[in-house]
Scaffold this motif. Structure first.
Motif, PDB file in Angstrom:
ATOM      1  N   VAL A  38       0.846  -1.196   0.000  1.00  0.00           N
ATOM      2  CA  VAL A  38       0.000   0.000   0.000  1.00  0.00           C
ATOM      3  C   VAL A  38       0.881   1.245   0.000  1.00  0.00           C
ATOM      4  N   HIS A  39       0.657   2.108  -0.998  1.00  0.00           N
ATOM      5  CA  HIS A  39       1.439   3.349  -1.070  1.00  0.00           C
ATOM      6  C   HIS A  39       0.579   4.585  -1.278  1.00  0.00           C
ATOM      7  N   ASP A  40      -0.736   4.403  -1.451  1.00  0.00           N
ATOM      8  CA  ASP A  40      -1.650   5.543  -1.571  1.00  0.00           C
ATOM      9  C   ASP A  40      -3.065   5.041  -1.282  1.00  0.00           C
ATOM     10  N   LYS A  41      -4.021   5.953  -1.316  1.00  0.00           N
ATOM     11  CA  LYS A  41      -5.389   5.572  -0.965  1.00  0.00           C
ATOM     12  C   LYS A  41      -5.950   4.525  -1.927  1.00  0.00           C
ATOM     13  N   GLU A  42      -5.608   4.643  -3.199  1.00  0.00           N
ATOM     14  CA  GLU A  42      -6.114   3.696  -4.184  1.00  0.00           C
ATOM     15  C   GLU A  42      -5.620   2.269  -3.894  1.00  0.00           C
ATOM     16  N   SER A  43      -4.317   2.132  -3.624  1.00  0.00           N
ATOM     17  CA  SER A  43      -3.793   0.787  -3.334  1.00  0.00           C
ATOM     18  C   SER A  43      -4.293   0.287  -1.977  1.00  0.00           C
ATOM     19  N   LEU A  44      -4.577   1.202  -1.054  1.00  0.00           N
ATOM     20  CA  LEU A  44      -5.166   0.815   0.228  1.00  0.00           C
ATOM     21  C   LEU A  44      -6.565   0.230   0.006  1.00  0.00           C
ATOM     22  N   MET A  45      -7.375   0.911  -0.791  1.00  0.00           N
ATOM     23  CA  MET A  45      -8.732   0.431  -1.055  1.00  0.00           C
ATOM     24  C   MET A  45      -8.700  -0.908  -1.787  1.00  0.00           C
ATOM     25  N   LEU A  46      -7.717  -1.080  -2.659  1.00  0.00           N
ATOM     26  CA  LEU A  46      -7.564  -2.351  -3.364  1.00  0.00           C
ATOM     27  C   LEU A  46      -7.202  -3.473  -2.384  1.00  0.00           C
ATOM     28  N   ALA A  47      -6.312  -3.187  -1.441  1.00  0.00           N
ATOM     29  CA  ALA A  47      -5.927  -4.180  -0.425  1.00  0.00           C
ATOM     30  C   ALA A  47      -7.146  -4.561   0.428  1.00  0.00           C
ATOM     31  N   ASN A  57     -17.977  -3.559  -7.142  1.00  0.00           N
ATOM     32  CA  ASN A  57     -18.831  -2.377  -6.976  1.00  0.00           C
ATOM     33  C   ASN A  57     -18.592  -1.686  -5.625  1.00  0.00           C
ATOM     34  N   PHE A  58     -17.623  -2.175  -4.840  1.00  0.00           N
ATOM     35  CA  PHE A  58     -17.214  -1.489  -3.601  1.00  0.00           C
ATOM     36  C   PHE A  58     -16.774  -0.072  -3.965  1.00  0.00           C
ATOM     37  N   GLY A  59     -17.317   0.921  -3.239  1.00  0.00           N
ATOM     38  CA  GLY A  59     -17.105   2.327  -3.583  1.00  0.00           C
ATOM     39  C   GLY A  59     -15.694   2.856  -3.429  1.00  0.00           C
ATOM     40  N   ARG A  60     -14.805   2.123  -2.768  1.00  0.00           N
ATOM     41  CA  ARG A  60     -13.403   2.519  -2.598  1.00  0.00           C
ATOM     42  C   ARG A  60     -13.232   3.901  -1.976  1.00  0.00           C
ATOM     43  N   ASN A  61     -14.040   4.164  -0.959  1.00  0.00           N
ATOM     44  CA  ASN A  61     -13.857   5.393  -0.187  1.00  0.00           C
ATOM     45  C   ASN A  61     -14.165   5.071   1.273  1.00  0.00           C
ATOM     46  N   TRP A  62     -13.909   6.034   2.168  1.00  0.00           N
ATOM     47  CA  TRP A  62     -14.052   5.780   3.610  1.00  0.00           C
ATOM     48  C   TRP A  62     -15.478   5.416   3.988  1.00  0.00           C
ATOM     49  N   ASP A  63     -16.471   6.108   3.416  1.00  0.00           N
ATOM     50  CA  ASP A  63     -17.870   5.817   3.753  1.00  0.00           C
ATOM     51  C   ASP A  63     -18.260   4.406   3.314  1.00  0.00           C
ATOM     52  N   ALA A  64     -17.800   4.016   2.129  1.00  0.00           N
ATOM     53  CA  ALA A  64     -18.115   2.673   1.619  1.00  0.00           C
ATOM     54  C   ALA A  64     -17.473   1.612   2.515  1.00  0.00           C
ATOM     55  N   LEU A  65     -16.249   1.873   2.964  1.00  0.00           N
ATOM     56  CA  LEU A  65     -15.574   0.923   3.849  1.00  0.00           C
ATOM     57  C   LEU A  65     -16.346   0.781   5.158  1.00  0.00           C
ATOM     58  N   TYR A  66     -16.743   1.906   5.735  1.00  0.00           N
ATOM     59  CA  TYR A  66     -17.524   1.879   6.981  1.00  0.00           C
ATOM     60  C   TYR A  66     -18.816   1.082   6.778  1.00  0.00           C
ATOM     61  N   ASP A  67     -19.506   1.350   5.673  1.00  0.00           N
ATOM     62  CA  ASP A  67     -20.769   0.655   5.391  1.00  0.00           C
ATOM     63  C   ASP A  67     -20.562  -0.852   5.278  1.00  0.00           C
TER      64      ASP A  67
END
Length: 132
Positions: A38-47, A57-67
């Motif tokens: 992980v080196h940025d938000k995009e690779s974090l969301m991918l991990a 279809n995961f939104g790849r943002n903080w709200d989607a992760l929380y949901d």
């Protein structure tokens, strides 16, 4: 000896030895998220997408992760996240890891309020601290 799954989840805790076997014994579904690449938000969301076995279809943002973490339809009542190489990630990306930690802890609190459990377990990979 007291095990991490004997207690209610509280914050990000050090993973026990043999976390997979232990989780199975306590009937805790364990998902593994690896932070090594992980080196940025995009690779974090991918991990997270990979580790949580989410659909594209995961939104790849903080709200989607929380949901995703708080959805009783999508998550077992006893869930453990094994955060592999998490401390190194925190050292490399303090801002990004701070945001992630906030979402994880909020989801953990929400789970507890709804009679569910979300363990956040940090496990370090064997490596040389000079590579941080």
């Amino acid at each position: 000896m007291m095990q991490v799954f004997d207690e209610a989840p509280e914050g990000i805790q050090k993973a026990p030895h043999e976390p997979r076997m232990l989780a199975a014994g306590y009937q805790v579904a364990l998902r593994e998220v690896v932070f090594s690449d992980v080196h940025d938000k995009e690779s974090l969301m991918l991990a997270l997408l990979r580790g949580l076995a989410l659909t594209d279809n995961f939104g790849r943002n903080w709200d989607a992760l929380y949901d995703v973490l708080t959805d009783p339809e999508a998550r077992p009542a006893k869930l453990g996240l094994l955060l592999r190489d998490f401390e190194h990630f925190c050292h490399r990306h303090p801002h990004l890891s701070g945001e992630l930690e906030r979402v994880l802890l909020d989801a953990q609190r929400d789970a507890a309020e709804h009679g569910r459990q979300l363990w956040l377990l940090s496990e370090e990979l064997e490596s040389d601290p000079a590579n941080w």
